[in-house]
Scaffold this motif. Structure first.
Motif, short mmCIF file in Angstrom:
data_model
loop_
_atom_site.label_atom_id
_atom_site.label_comp_id
_atom_site.label_asym_id
_atom_site.label_seq_id
_atom_site.Cartn_x
_atom_site.Cartn_y
_atom_site.Cartn_z
N UNK A 32 0.84 -1.19 0.00
CA UNK A 32 0.00 0.00 0.00
C UNK A 32 0.88 1.24 0.00
N UNK A 33 0.47 2.22 -0.77
CA UNK A 33 1.17 3.51 -0.83
C UNK A 33 1.12 4.15 0.55
N UNK A 34 2.23 4.55 1.08
CA UNK A 34 2.24 5.08 2.44
C UNK A 34 2.05 6.60 2.50
N UNK A 35 2.42 7.31 1.43
CA UNK A 35 2.32 8.76 1.47
C UNK A 35 1.25 9.33 0.56
N UNK A 36 1.10 8.75 -0.64
CA UNK A 36 0.14 9.28 -1.61
C UNK A 36 -1.26 8.71 -1.36
N UNK A 37 -2.26 9.49 -1.70
CA UNK A 37 -3.65 9.04 -1.65
C UNK A 37 -4.31 9.35 -2.99
N UNK A 38 -5.38 8.61 -3.29
CA UNK A 38 -6.11 8.87 -4.53
C UNK A 38 -7.14 9.98 -4.30
N UNK A 39 -7.97 10.26 -5.30
CA UNK A 39 -8.95 11.35 -5.20
C UNK A 39 -9.99 11.12 -4.11
N UNK A 40 -10.18 9.87 -3.71
CA UNK A 40 -11.15 9.56 -2.66
C UNK A 40 -10.52 9.55 -1.28
N UNK A 41 -9.21 9.77 -1.21
CA UNK A 41 -8.52 9.85 0.08
C UNK A 41 -7.98 8.55 0.61
N UNK A 42 -7.92 7.51 -0.23
CA UNK A 42 -7.42 6.20 0.20
C UNK A 42 -5.97 6.01 -0.22
N UNK A 43 -5.21 5.31 0.61
CA UNK A 43 -3.88 4.86 0.23
C UNK A 43 -4.08 3.66 -0.68
N UNK A 44 -3.63 3.73 -1.90
CA UNK A 44 -3.89 2.68 -2.90
C UNK A 44 -2.74 1.69 -2.99
N UNK A 45 -3.03 0.52 -3.56
CA UNK A 45 -2.03 -0.52 -3.75
C UNK A 45 -1.17 -0.20 -4.97
N UNK A 46 0.06 -0.69 -4.96
CA UNK A 46 0.96 -0.53 -6.10
C UNK A 46 1.95 -1.69 -6.11
#
Length: 76
Positions: A32-46
């Protein structure tokens, strides 16, 4: 003999960071992304460890939002 390597494409805007794909991956490829969030405010997988992907599709199967596509590439 040809080797198969996987490639995971994650729709970051649809991902809600539930961590199911990270736990399902037998090769520890996803995180999971620890610093970035998507437009909905979630830390997304990468893909944190791209070379380790075996293309098993376990991550795509467990994703409740259908955010993940897995491709297999044959390397000669």
């Amino acid at each position: 003999m040809a080797k198969v390597q996987g490639a995971v494409v994650i729709n970051e805007e649809r991902c809600k960071g539930c961590n199911l794909c990270v736990m399902a991956c037998p090769a520890d490829v996803l995180a999971l992304q620890s610093k970035e969030v998507n437009n909905r405010g979630y830390h997304f997988a990468y893909m944190a460890n791209e070379q380790a992907c075996i293309g098993c599709s376990s991550c795509a199967v467990v994703c409740p939002d259908g955010c993940i596509e897995v491709y297999r590439v044959v390397i000669k």
